[in-house]
Design a protein around this motif. Structure first.
Motif, short mmCIF file in Angstrom:
data_model
loop_
_atom_site.label_atom_id
_atom_site.label_comp_id
_atom_site.label_asym_id
_atom_site.label_seq_id
_atom_site.Cartn_x
_atom_site.Cartn_y
_atom_site.Cartn_z
N LYS A 224 -6.04 25.24 -20.01
CA LYS A 224 -7.17 26.09 -20.41
C LYS A 224 -8.45 25.78 -19.64
CE LYS A 224 -5.42 26.41 -25.13
NZ LYS A 224 -5.68 26.04 -26.53
N ILE A 225 -8.47 24.66 -18.91
CA ILE A 225 -9.67 24.25 -18.17
C ILE A 225 -9.87 25.18 -16.98
CG2 ILE A 225 -10.79 22.37 -16.90
CD1 ILE A 225 -10.31 21.86 -19.92
N GLN A 226 -11.10 25.64 -16.79
CA GLN A 226 -11.43 26.53 -15.68
C GLN A 226 -12.68 26.03 -14.96
OE1 GLN A 226 -11.99 30.48 -17.21
NE2 GLN A 226 -9.95 30.58 -18.11
N ILE A 227 -12.76 26.33 -13.67
CA ILE A 227 -13.94 25.98 -12.88
C ILE A 227 -15.16 26.67 -13.50
CG2 ILE A 227 -15.03 26.16 -10.60
CD1 ILE A 227 -12.62 24.26 -10.66
N GLY A 228 -16.26 25.94 -13.64
CA GLY A 228 -17.50 26.51 -14.17
C GLY A 228 -17.70 26.33 -15.67
N MET A 229 -16.68 25.82 -16.38
CA MET A 229 -16.84 25.58 -17.82
C MET A 229 -17.87 24.48 -18.03
SD MET A 229 -12.93 25.64 -19.26
CE MET A 229 -13.26 25.97 -20.98
N THR A 230 -18.54 24.50 -19.16
CA THR A 230 -19.50 23.45 -19.48
C THR A 230 -18.77 22.22 -20.00
OG1 THR A 230 -19.84 24.14 -21.76
CG2 THR A 230 -21.27 25.15 -20.08
N GLN A 231 -19.46 21.10 -20.01
CA GLN A 231 -18.88 19.85 -20.50
C GLN A 231 -18.51 19.99 -21.98
OE1 GLN A 231 -21.51 16.41 -20.44
NE2 GLN A 231 -19.81 15.14 -19.73
N GLY A 232 -19.33 20.65 -22.76
CA GLY A 232 -19.04 20.85 -24.17
C GLY A 232 -17.78 21.68 -24.40
N GLN A 233 -17.57 22.70 -23.59
CA GLN A 233 -16.37 23.52 -23.72
C GLN A 233 -15.11 22.69 -23.43
OE1 GLN A 233 -17.65 26.53 -20.90
NE2 GLN A 233 -17.82 28.05 -22.54
N VAL A 234 -15.19 21.84 -22.41
CA VAL A 234 -14.05 20.99 -22.08
C VAL A 234 -13.78 19.99 -23.20
CG1 VAL A 234 -13.17 19.25 -20.46
CG2 VAL A 234 -14.34 21.27 -19.60
N HIS A 235 -14.83 19.42 -23.78
CA HIS A 235 -14.66 18.46 -24.87
C HIS A 235 -14.04 19.13 -26.10
CE1 HIS A 235 -17.77 15.36 -23.21
NE2 HIS A 235 -16.73 15.54 -22.43
N GLU A 236 -14.32 20.40 -26.33
CA GLU A 236 -13.67 21.11 -27.43
C GLU A 236 -12.17 21.23 -27.19
OE1 GLU A 236 -15.33 24.89 -28.49
OE2 GLU A 236 -17.35 24.09 -28.63
N SER B 269 -8.05 13.95 -14.91
CA SER B 269 -9.49 13.76 -14.81
C SER B 269 -10.19 15.10 -14.56
CB SER B 269 -9.83 12.78 -13.68
OG SER B 269 -9.41 13.31 -12.44
N VAL B 270 -11.45 15.16 -14.99
CA VAL B 270 -12.28 16.34 -14.79
C VAL B 270 -13.58 15.87 -14.15
CG1 VAL B 270 -13.48 18.27 -15.91
CG2 VAL B 270 -11.30 17.46 -16.84
N THR B 271 -13.98 16.54 -13.06
CA THR B 271 -15.23 16.22 -12.37
C THR B 271 -16.21 17.36 -12.61
OG1 THR B 271 -14.08 14.98 -10.67
CG2 THR B 271 -16.30 15.73 -10.14
N TYR B 272 -17.43 17.00 -13.01
CA TYR B 272 -18.49 17.97 -13.24
C TYR B 272 -19.56 17.81 -12.17
CZ TYR B 272 -16.55 17.88 -17.97
OH TYR B 272 -15.71 17.92 -19.05
N ALA B 273 -20.18 18.91 -11.78
CA ALA B 273 -21.33 18.89 -10.89
C ALA B 273 -22.54 19.32 -11.69
CB ALA B 273 -21.11 19.84 -9.71
N GLY B 274 -23.68 18.75 -11.37
CA GLY B 274 -24.90 19.10 -12.08
C GLY B 274 -26.12 18.75 -11.26
N ALA B 275 -27.28 19.17 -11.74
CA ALA B 275 -28.54 18.88 -11.07
C ALA B 275 -29.45 18.17 -12.05
CB ALA B 275 -29.20 20.17 -10.59
N GLY B 276 -30.22 17.23 -11.54
CA GLY B 276 -31.08 16.43 -12.40
C GLY B 276 -32.46 17.02 -12.63
N VAL B 277 -32.75 18.20 -12.09
CA VAL B 277 -34.06 18.82 -12.25
C VAL B 277 -34.09 19.57 -13.58
CG1 VAL B 277 -35.73 20.43 -11.28
CG2 VAL B 277 -34.33 19.04 -9.76
N GLY B 278 -34.94 19.15 -14.50
CA GLY B 278 -35.05 19.82 -15.79
C GLY B 278 -33.89 19.53 -16.72
N GLY B 279 -33.20 18.43 -16.53
CA GLY B 279 -32.04 18.09 -17.34
C GLY B 279 -30.76 18.44 -16.61
N VAL B 280 -29.71 17.69 -16.88
CA VAL B 280 -28.45 17.92 -16.20
C VAL B 280 -27.61 18.89 -17.00
CG1 VAL B 280 -26.37 16.82 -15.33
CG2 VAL B 280 -28.53 15.61 -15.20
N HIS B 281 -27.14 19.92 -16.35
CA HIS B 281 -26.26 20.91 -16.97
C HIS B 281 -24.91 20.81 -16.25
CE1 HIS B 281 -29.68 22.52 -19.09
NE2 HIS B 281 -30.35 22.51 -17.95
#
Length: 138
Positions: free
Chosen positions: A59-71, A109-121
């Motif tokens: 069910k894991i897809q590219i672009g999902m949020t970390q919260g969606q994966v944890h669910e 394993s799952v790798t997430y990409a994010g940016a540190g400007v204004g909080g990491v998403h």
């Protein structure tokens, strides 16, 4: 002046061609599992492995949020957070200055990409299905 204009147009075309990429399509195997081919470059987003059709990992897809994966997968066994080289590029404000790897024992394993400007998403950048995963950052 004409040469300068031609040089500018050429550089814009080269940059546009270098930024374009297309995701690799998934292939269905006879057993109903999904297998995605490895990316030719390490910077491409990809889901790898021979994933069983009934597995939550399917069910894991590219672009999902970390919260969606944890669910879907629950909390990881271990995590690792690090900066990418893009964090050191002046005036780069893109979404890939930081990454986090989450390890799931017996799953992969799952790798997430994010940016540190204004909080990491965090968004899924890469996922690797591996039933032999020990669950720890080595």
């Amino acid at each position: 002046m004409k040469q300068l204009k031609l040089l500018g147009i050429s550089m814009a075309l080269i940059l546009a061609a270098g930024c374009a990429s297309t995701p690799k399509p998934a292939a269905q195997t006879a057993a109903g599992s999904t297998q995605v081919a490895k990316a030719s470059r390490t910077s491409e987003s990809v889901i790898e492995g021979d994933i069983p059709a009934g597995s939550p990992f399917a069910k894991i897809q590219i672009g999902m949020t970390q919260g969606q994966v944890h669910e879907i997968l629950g909390q990881p066994t271990d995590t690792k957070v690090y900066q990418t080289g893009k964090a050191w590029i002046p005036f780069y404000f893109g979404p890939d200055t930081m990454r986090t790897d989450e390890f799931y024992k017996g799953v992969g394993s799952v790798t997430y990409a994010g940016a540190g400007v204004g909080g990491v998403h965090w968004k899924v950048f890469r996922a690797v299905y591996n039933p032999a995963e020990d669950g720890f950052a080595n």
